[in-house]
Design a protein around this motif. Structure first.
Motif, PDB file in Angstrom:
ATOM      1  N   GLY A 219       0.804  -1.211   0.000  1.00 33.52           N
ATOM      2  CA  GLY A 219       0.000   0.000   0.000  1.00 33.52           C
ATOM      3  C   GLY A 219       0.837   1.261   0.000  1.00 33.52           C
ATOM      4  O   GLY A 219       0.457   2.265   0.609  1.00 33.52           O
ATOM      5  N   THR A 220       1.954   1.236  -0.730  1.00 31.38           N
ATOM      6  CA  THR A 220       2.883   2.366  -0.697  1.00 31.38           C
ATOM      7  C   THR A 220       3.097   2.963  -2.079  1.00 31.38           C
ATOM      8  O   THR A 220       2.937   2.295  -3.109  1.00 31.38           O
ATOM      9  CB  THR A 220       4.251   1.931  -0.141  1.00 31.38           C
ATOM     10  OG1 THR A 220       4.716   0.776  -0.868  1.00 31.38           O
ATOM     11  CG2 THR A 220       4.155   1.587   1.339  1.00 31.38           C
ATOM     12  N   LEU A 221       3.512   4.233  -2.069  1.00 32.68           N
ATOM     13  CA  LEU A 221       3.949   4.943  -3.268  1.00 32.68           C
ATOM     14  C   LEU A 221       5.417   5.287  -3.062  1.00 32.68           C
ATOM     15  O   LEU A 221       5.788   5.861  -2.031  1.00 32.68           O
ATOM     16  CB  LEU A 221       3.132   6.206  -3.473  1.00 32.68           C
ATOM     17  CG  LEU A 221       3.535   7.083  -4.656  1.00 32.68           C
ATOM     18  CD1 LEU A 221       3.171   6.402  -5.969  1.00 32.68           C
ATOM     19  CD2 LEU A 221       2.870   8.456  -4.557  1.00 32.68           C
ATOM     20  N   GLU A 236      12.775   6.142  -2.147  1.00 29.68           N
ATOM     21  CA  GLU A 236      12.109   6.956  -1.128  1.00 29.68           C
ATOM     22  C   GLU A 236      10.641   6.545  -1.024  1.00 29.68           C
ATOM     23  O   GLU A 236       9.969   6.374  -2.037  1.00 29.68           O
ATOM     24  CB  GLU A 236      12.167   8.436  -1.515  1.00 29.68           C
ATOM     25  CG  GLU A 236      13.548   8.942  -1.904  1.00 29.68           C
ATOM     26  CD  GLU A 236      13.475  10.267  -2.654  1.00 29.68           C
ATOM     27  OE1 GLU A 236      12.344  10.785  -2.845  1.00 29.68           O
ATOM     28  OE2 GLU A 236      14.531  10.772  -3.051  1.00 29.68           O
ATOM     29  N   THR A 237      10.134   6.424   0.193  1.00 26.69           N
ATOM     30  CA  THR A 237       8.713   6.192   0.395  1.00 26.69           C
ATOM     31  C   THR A 237       8.014   7.537   0.476  1.00 26.69           C
ATOM     32  O   THR A 237       8.310   8.351   1.343  1.00 26.69           O
ATOM     33  CB  THR A 237       8.456   5.397   1.683  1.00 26.69           C
ATOM     34  OG1 THR A 237       9.108   4.122   1.596  1.00 26.69           O
ATOM     35  CG2 THR A 237       6.959   5.177   1.897  1.00 26.69           C
ATOM     36  N   ARG A 238       7.071   7.777  -0.426  1.00 28.90           N
ATOM     37  CA  ARG A 238       6.411   9.074  -0.496  1.00 28.90           C
ATOM     38  C   ARG A 238       4.991   9.061   0.073  1.00 28.90           C
ATOM     39  O   ARG A 238       4.459  10.110   0.414  1.00 28.90           O
ATOM     40  CB  ARG A 238       6.379   9.560  -1.946  1.00 28.90           C
ATOM     41  CG  ARG A 238       7.770   9.807  -2.530  1.00 28.90           C
ATOM     42  CD  ARG A 238       8.544  10.878  -1.770  1.00 28.90           C
ATOM     43  NE  ARG A 238       7.902  12.169  -1.869  1.00 28.90           N
ATOM     44  CZ  ARG A 238       8.233  13.094  -2.769  1.00 28.90           C
ATOM     45  NH1 ARG A 238       9.205  12.873  -3.624  1.00 28.90           N
ATOM     46  NH2 ARG A 238       7.596  14.251  -2.785  1.00 28.90           N
ATOM     47  N   ILE A 245      -3.267  -0.260  -3.812  1.00 31.97           N
ATOM     48  CA  ILE A 245      -2.943   0.662  -4.894  1.00 31.97           C
ATOM     49  C   ILE A 245      -2.491  -0.097  -6.129  1.00 31.97           C
ATOM     50  O   ILE A 245      -1.737  -1.066  -6.046  1.00 31.97           O
ATOM     51  CB  ILE A 245      -1.873   1.684  -4.447  1.00 31.97           C
ATOM     52  CG1 ILE A 245      -1.603   2.709  -5.568  1.00 31.97           C
ATOM     53  CG2 ILE A 245      -0.596   0.990  -3.982  1.00 31.97           C
ATOM     54  CD1 ILE A 245      -0.684   3.843  -5.145  1.00 31.97           C
ATOM     55  N   ASP A 246      -2.952   0.341  -7.265  1.00 30.41           N
ATOM     56  CA  ASP A 246      -2.543  -0.219  -8.556  1.00 30.41           C
ATOM     57  C   ASP A 246      -1.737   0.859  -9.280  1.00 30.41           C
ATOM     58  O   ASP A 246      -0.770   1.370  -8.746  1.00 30.41           O
ATOM     59  CB  ASP A 246      -3.769  -0.671  -9.336  1.00 30.41           C
ATOM     60  CG  ASP A 246      -3.444  -1.651 -10.451  1.00 30.41           C
ATOM     61  OD1 ASP A 246      -2.519  -1.378 -11.229  1.00 30.41           O
ATOM     62  OD2 ASP A 246      -4.117  -2.685 -10.568  1.00 30.41           O
ATOM     63  N   ASP A 247      -2.141   1.248 -10.467  1.00 31.77           N
ATOM     64  CA  ASP A 247      -1.398   2.266 -11.198  1.00 31.77           C
ATOM     65  C   ASP A 247      -1.935   3.654 -10.860  1.00 31.77           C
ATOM     66  O   ASP A 247      -2.941   3.795 -10.168  1.00 31.77           O
ATOM     67  CB  ASP A 247      -1.463   1.997 -12.703  1.00 31.77           C
ATOM     68  CG  ASP A 247      -0.150   2.308 -13.401  1.00 31.77           C
ATOM     69  OD1 ASP A 247       0.538   3.259 -12.974  1.00 31.77           O
ATOM     70  OD2 ASP A 247       0.180   1.622 -14.378  1.00 31.77           O
TER      71      ASP A 247
END
Length: 326
Positions: A219-221, A236-238, A245-247
Motif C-alpha cells: 500500500g505504498t507509493l 524513497e517512500t512518499r 494501490i494499482d497504477d
C-alpha cells in the motif's frame, strides 16, 4: 474470485493487511467532478481493461488483459481493435496462470508498447505499429516474473518495467534487447500473502527525473531518483496506507500531486506531495475495480477491470479541478 485473479495486483493481500488509511482533507473542494462512464465492456469476452495510454485526439488505448488485446476507445465510447497478442501454449504465468497483457506505453510517433506475461519466453515487451497491426516482441523478460507497469522515457531512450513478482524495476533499451535489473529491494517486493495475491511493485510512471512506483501489497507509493549516470538512486517512500494501490497518474507534469487507482475498494485517491491522500471517486461514481489512471489537461481517464465481484468493466472520464493541483 471472479473470472481471473487480479492480473496486476490482487486485492486479497491488501485486504488482509488492512491498509486503508484516512488522511486529513486538504480542501473542501473535490479533486475531480462530473464522472461519467463512456464505454462498457464485456467480461465474457475477457474485456477487462488493465492499463491505458492516451492518443493526441483524446482517445484512449487500453489493454484488455485476459483477451490479450489492445483497443482504442474514443471519448464517445467507440471501440476499435488495434492488436491481439499471440496465444501461448500451456502458459505458466505467475499469479494468474494464463497469458495476460498488462502495461502500455505510447511513443511520440504513435508506436505502442505493451507488457505480455505468459510464463514462457514470450514474456516481455511487445511493439505494435502506430494505428495498429501485428505485434512483435522486442525484449524478453524472465518467465518467472510478472511484468506489470510500463513507462517509456524517450529522452533517455529506455523503458522501465515493474515486475510485481520478482520485486524488480527492469530497464530496457527502447530498441529492445537485454533487460537490466535497475532497482531492487525489499520495499519493491511482495508481502506475505497467498501465492495468487503476492504482488509487489505494480504501477510505474516517469516523472520529474524519477521513476515512481506503487507496491500493491504494501500500500505504498515510492520514488526512485534517476541519477545523471542513469543509475537508480535511493528508493524513497512518499506515501503509505494506500489500500490495494494499482497504477496512477500525475495531475500536473510540474508537481507531485497524483490520482491513484485503489483496486480493492473501487476508489480513486488524490495523493498530495506531503503523502496525505483522500478518496475522490468511488463505486457510486461508476468505478468497478479501477486498475489505472491517465490525465490530460482537465480530464481524468479511469479504466475499471471488474476483476473482483464487480459487474461492469468500463472506461470512466471525469473533470480535474485545477485548484487541487498542488
Amino acid at each position: 474470485m471472479p473470472r481471473v485473479p487480479r492480473s496486476a495486483g490482487v486485492t486479497a493481500a491488501a485486504l488482509a493487511l488492512g491498509l486503508l488509511a484516512t488522511a486529513p482533507a486538504v480542501s473542501d473542494e473535490p479533486a475531480v467532478s462530473a464522472p461519467r462512464v463512456v464505454a462498457h465492456f464485456d467480461l465474457a469476452k475477457g474485456q477487462s481493461p488493465e492499463n491505458i495510454a492516451l492518443e493526441p485526439d483524446g482517445s484512449a488505448d487500453l489493454t484488455f488483459s485476459t483477451a490479450r488485446q489492445v483497443v482504442n476507445v474514443t471519448r464517445q465510447g467507440g471501440t476499435r481493435l488495434l492488436a491481439t497478442l499471440p496465444a501461448v501454449t500451456n502458459p505458466q504465468t505467475p499469479v494468474v496462470g494464463r497469458a495476460v497483457v498488462l502495461g502500455i506505453a505510447r511513443a511520440q510517433d504513435g508506436t505502442l508498447y505493451v507488457n505480455y506475461a505468459t510464463g514462457t519466453r514470450a514474456t516481455g515487451i511487445w511493439r505494435i505499429p502506430s494505428g495498429g497491426g501485428k505485434p512483435r516482441q522486442i525484449a524478453q523478460l524472465p518467465p518467472s516474473g510478472f511484468p506489470n507497469g510500463l513507462a517509456l522515457d524517450e529522452r533517455r531512450g529506455v523503458f522501465y518495467v515493474a515486475d510485481s513478482v520478482l520485486g524488480t524495476v527492469w530497464r530496457v533499451p527502447r530498441s529492445g534487447g537485454k533487460p537490466t535489473a535497475w532497482a531492487t529491494g525489499a520495499v519493491l517486493e511482495p508481502r506475505n500473502a497467498p501465492p495468487a495475491a503476492r504482488v509487489g511493485v505494480n504501477g510505474l510512471r516517469v516523472h520529474r527525473d524519477a521513476v515512481w512506483v506503487s507496491n500493491t501489497n504494501a500500500g505504498t507509493l515510492l520514488r526512485i531518483p534517476v541519477r545523471e549516470s542513469g543509475c537508480a538512486g535511493a528508493i524513497e517512500t512518499r506515501a503509505t496506507g494506500l489500500f490495494a494501490i494499482d497504477d496512477f497518474a500525475f495531475v500536473d507534469r510540474h508537481r507531485d500531486t497524483l490520482l491513484a487507482a485503489l483496486i480493492g475498494g473501487s476508489e480513486i485517491a488524490q495523493v498530495r506531495p506531503d503523502g496525505t491522500h483522500r478518496v475522490v471517486l468511488t463505486r457510486q461514481d461508476g468505478l468497478s475495480n479501477p486498475t489505472s489512471v491517465a490525465v490530460r489537461g482537465r480530464t481524468a481517464y479511469v479504466p475499471s477491470a471488474a476483476y473482483f465481484k464487480q459487474p461492469d468493466p468500463n472506461l470512466l472520464l471525469a473533470r480535474v479541478h485545477q485548484r487541487d493541483r498542488g
